[in-house]
Design a protein around this motif. Structure first.
Motif, PDB file in Angstrom:
ATOM      1  N   PRO A 285       0.819  -1.221   0.000  1.00  0.00           N
ATOM      2  CA  PRO A 285       0.000   0.000   0.000  1.00  0.00           C
ATOM      3  C   PRO A 285       0.851   1.269   0.000  1.00  0.00           C
ATOM      4  O   PRO A 285       0.476   2.258  -0.618  1.00  0.00           O
ATOM      5  CB  PRO A 285      -0.845  -0.118   1.271  1.00  0.00           C
ATOM      6  N   ALA A 286       2.022   1.237   0.647  1.00  0.00           N
ATOM      7  CA  ALA A 286       2.875   2.434   0.655  1.00  0.00           C
ATOM      8  C   ALA A 286       3.380   2.727  -0.761  1.00  0.00           C
ATOM      9  O   ALA A 286       3.416   3.886  -1.188  1.00  0.00           O
ATOM     10  CB  ALA A 286       4.044   2.245   1.616  1.00  0.00           C
ATOM     11  N   ALA A 287       3.757   1.667  -1.500  1.00  0.00           N
ATOM     12  CA  ALA A 287       4.226   1.879  -2.876  1.00  0.00           C
ATOM     13  C   ALA A 287       3.088   2.402  -3.753  1.00  0.00           C
ATOM     14  O   ALA A 287       3.290   3.294  -4.581  1.00  0.00           O
ATOM     15  CB  ALA A 287       4.794   0.576  -3.441  1.00  0.00           C
ATOM     16  N   CYS A 288       1.893   1.854  -3.572  1.00  0.00           N
ATOM     17  CA  CYS A 288       0.729   2.333  -4.361  1.00  0.00           C
ATOM     18  C   CYS A 288       0.481   3.810  -4.079  1.00  0.00           C
ATOM     19  O   CYS A 288       0.235   4.595  -4.992  1.00  0.00           O
ATOM     20  CB  CYS A 288      -0.542   1.549  -4.010  1.00  0.00           C
ATOM     21  N   GLN A 290       2.574   6.050  -2.892  1.00  0.00           N
ATOM     22  CA  GLN A 290       3.676   6.887  -3.392  1.00  0.00           C
ATOM     23  C   GLN A 290       3.538   7.124  -4.899  1.00  0.00           C
ATOM     24  O   GLN A 290       3.755   8.233  -5.375  1.00  0.00           O
ATOM     25  CB  GLN A 290       5.009   6.212  -3.062  1.00  0.00           C
ATOM     26  N   ARG A 291       3.139   6.072  -5.633  1.00  0.00           N
ATOM     27  CA  ARG A 291       2.924   6.250  -7.078  1.00  0.00           C
ATOM     28  C   ARG A 291       1.778   7.221  -7.337  1.00  0.00           C
ATOM     29  O   ARG A 291       1.835   8.052  -8.234  1.00  0.00           O
ATOM     30  CB  ARG A 291       2.603   4.902  -7.742  1.00  0.00           C
ATOM     31  N   ALA A 292       0.716   7.090  -6.510  1.00  0.00           N
ATOM     32  CA  ALA A 292      -0.480   7.922  -6.753  1.00  0.00           C
ATOM     33  C   ALA A 292      -0.207   9.396  -6.481  1.00  0.00           C
ATOM     34  O   ALA A 292      -0.760  10.261  -7.146  1.00  0.00           O
ATOM     35  CB  ALA A 292      -1.635   7.423  -5.883  1.00  0.00           C
ATOM     36  N   CYS A 293       0.638   9.703  -5.485  1.00  0.00           N
ATOM     37  CA  CYS A 293       0.815  11.120  -5.123  1.00  0.00           C
ATOM     38  C   CYS A 293       2.150  11.681  -5.602  1.00  0.00           C
ATOM     39  O   CYS A 293       2.343  12.898  -5.585  1.00  0.00           O
ATOM     40  CB  CYS A 293       0.631  11.329  -3.626  1.00  0.00           C
ATOM     41  N   GLY A 294       3.077  10.790  -6.006  1.00  0.00           N
ATOM     42  CA  GLY A 294       4.356  11.273  -6.536  1.00  0.00           C
ATOM     43  C   GLY A 294       5.269  11.875  -5.471  1.00  0.00           C
ATOM     44  O   GLY A 294       6.179  12.630  -5.791  1.00  0.00           O
ATOM     45  N   LYS A 295       5.001  11.569  -4.197  1.00  0.00           N
ATOM     46  CA  LYS A 295       5.833  12.114  -3.098  1.00  0.00           C
ATOM     47  C   LYS A 295       6.283  10.958  -2.206  1.00  0.00           C
ATOM     48  O   LYS A 295       5.578   9.954  -2.106  1.00  0.00           O
ATOM     49  CB  LYS A 295       4.986  13.037  -2.193  1.00  0.00           C
ATOM     50  N   PRO A 296       7.408  11.118  -1.522  1.00  0.00           N
ATOM     51  CA  PRO A 296       7.754  10.087  -0.522  1.00  0.00           C
ATOM     52  C   PRO A 296       6.706  10.081   0.588  1.00  0.00           C
ATOM     53  O   PRO A 296       6.251  11.154   0.991  1.00  0.00           O
ATOM     54  CB  PRO A 296       9.110  10.539   0.027  1.00  0.00           C
ATOM     55  N   VAL A 297       6.317   8.904   1.031  1.00  0.00           N
ATOM     56  CA  VAL A 297       5.247   8.842   2.047  1.00  0.00           C
ATOM     57  C   VAL A 297       5.727   8.218   3.355  1.00  0.00           C
ATOM     58  O   VAL A 297       4.991   8.175   4.336  1.00  0.00           O
ATOM     59  CB  VAL A 297       4.009   8.075   1.521  1.00  0.00           C
ATOM     60  N   LEU A 298       6.968   7.696   3.365  1.00  0.00           N
ATOM     61  CA  LEU A 298       7.472   7.042   4.581  1.00  0.00           C
ATOM     62  C   LEU A 298       8.546   7.918   5.241  1.00  0.00           C
ATOM     63  O   LEU A 298       9.264   8.657   4.559  1.00  0.00           O
ATOM     64  CB  LEU A 298       8.073   5.677   4.235  1.00  0.00           C
ATOM     65  N   ASN A 299       8.663   7.827   6.543  1.00  0.00           N
ATOM     66  CA  ASN A 299       9.733   8.515   7.251  1.00  0.00           C
ATOM     67  C   ASN A 299      11.045   7.795   6.984  1.00  0.00           C
ATOM     68  O   ASN A 299      11.082   6.555   6.988  1.00  0.00           O
ATOM     69  CB  ASN A 299       9.482   8.502   8.762  1.00  0.00           C
ATOM     70  N   ALA A 300      12.110   8.571   6.791  1.00  0.00           N
ATOM     71  CA  ALA A 300      13.425   7.959   6.614  1.00  0.00           C
ATOM     72  C   ALA A 300      13.803   7.236   7.899  1.00  0.00           C
ATOM     73  O   ALA A 300      13.372   7.640   8.985  1.00  0.00           O
ATOM     74  CB  ALA A 300      14.446   9.034   6.279  1.00  0.00           C
ATOM     75  N   ALA A 301      14.611   6.174   7.770  1.00  0.00           N
ATOM     76  CA  ALA A 301      14.978   5.364   8.945  1.00  0.00           C
ATOM     77  C   ALA A 301      15.696   6.236   9.974  1.00  0.00           C
ATOM     78  O   ALA A 301      16.422   7.138   9.637  1.00  0.00           O
ATOM     79  CB  ALA A 301      15.878   4.228   8.519  1.00  0.00           C
TER      80      ALA A 301
END
Ligand SMILES: O=C(O)CCC(=O)C(=O)O
Ligand SMILES: [Fe+2]
Length: 301
Positions: A285-288, A290-301
């Motif tokens: 779901p995170a990859a989907c 990210q593709r839909a909004c064109g922005k990174p959606v996860l916090n960096a480690a």
């Protein structure tokens, strides 16, 4: 402790060369008519069947495998609470041991989340709308942001006579296409100020809680949107599932839209699966999102 003897490795893990992990990641429910690991039997089962939720808004009785602690039950005596702890501990070990054998790539790095006993009849319980199980949704945990770890759940129906009835609809990717804009796709890489404030306050109360990502905030909004959307609830395509006594099912509940319509007394264990161990990371779901909004959606480690 009485435990049922069942075959440990049923043949159905590989259907036409497709692995169990791949089927799960493609939003299938993996169904086992006979639970492939031992479930509580005899006196232990009877003991579970009479457990009641504690007052004060607990949704389930839950077990934390890290703290080896049970919460949310009506505690009648020390002996009973210790017995419940033992039964939960055995269930968690059995479920986890089996899953680790059939999903070794996930088990190499998964985070054990909670296990639960669901003692209430789903058809008649009264819950506030966002907590209702009988409305179709994809899972998102309000208090435990996952930052892209996937939510894998293993259920077993321990009711000796009644099935558990589920309904499922289209997977997250399809629902995101249809409703993403209406829910509000993320527009920039960070949380908006209300979500930041909310996260900040939540972390004051629980400093160990991981920071909520754009992905977590969206998944919560999406969960709520689906439950509040009467047109979706009524008119979406539906598949009904009957899980008989003694059966088990494994499912990524963050992409399979689902609701529990009927049944009482299920056991469940949740696992958080890191994105790097997925077979098809592009289907997460995170990859989907990210593709839909064109922005990174996860916090960096
Ligand atoms: O209890 C069940 O069968 C599923 C309920 C549900 O959707 C959930 O706990 O997220
Ligand atoms: Fe759910």
């Amino acid at each position: 402790m009485a435990e049922q003897q069942v075959p440990m490795e049923p043949a159905a893990f590989d259907t036409a060369g497709v692995t169990l992990a791949e089927r799960l990641e493609r939003s299938e429910i993996a169904y086992f008519p006979v639970c492939p690991f031992p479930l509580p039997q005899g006196d232990d089962l009877r003991f579970l069947l009479v457990q009641k939720l504690a007052r004060g808004g607990h949704k389930n009785i839950s077990y934390d495998p890290h703290k080896d602690k049970v919460s949310g039950f009506q505690n009648r005596s020390r002996a009973e609470s210790e017995r419940l702890l033992q039964i939960f501990g055995a269930f968690a070990r059995n479920a986890t041991g089996w899953l680790a054998r059939v999903l070794p790539q996930y088990a190499s790095a998964w985070r054990l989340d909670k296990a639960s006993l669901r003692p209430e009849e789903e058809a008649t319980r009264h819950l506030r709308l966002k907590a209702r199980n009988d409305l179709l949704h994809v899972d998102a945990f309000p208090t435990r942001p996952t930052n892209g770890y996937r939510i894998l759940r293993c259920f077993a129906n321990i009711n000796p006579t009644e099935p558990r009835i589920w309904v499922t609809s289209e997977p997250f990717a399809r629902l995101l296409e249809r409703y993403g804009r209406e829910v509000g796709l993320p527009t920039h890489a960070g949380l908006n100020w209300t979500a930041q404030l909310h996260d900040h306050v939540a972390r004051l109360f629980n400093p160990k809680r991981p920071r909520r990502s754009v992905y977590d905030a969206f998944m919560l909004r999406f969960h709520d949107f689906l439950k509040m959307n009467d047109v979706f609830q009524e008119h979406c395509p539906k598949r009904y599932w009957t899980f008989p006594p003694g059966s088990a099912w494994v499912v990524f509940t963050d992409t399979v839209s689902h609701a529990a319509l009927r049944g009482r007394s299920a056991l469940e264990h949740t696992y958080l699966i890191p994105p790097e161990t997925l077979l098809i990371p592009t289907a997460s779901p995170a990859a989907c999102l990210q593709r839909a909004c064109g922005k990174p959606v996860l916090n960096a480690a």
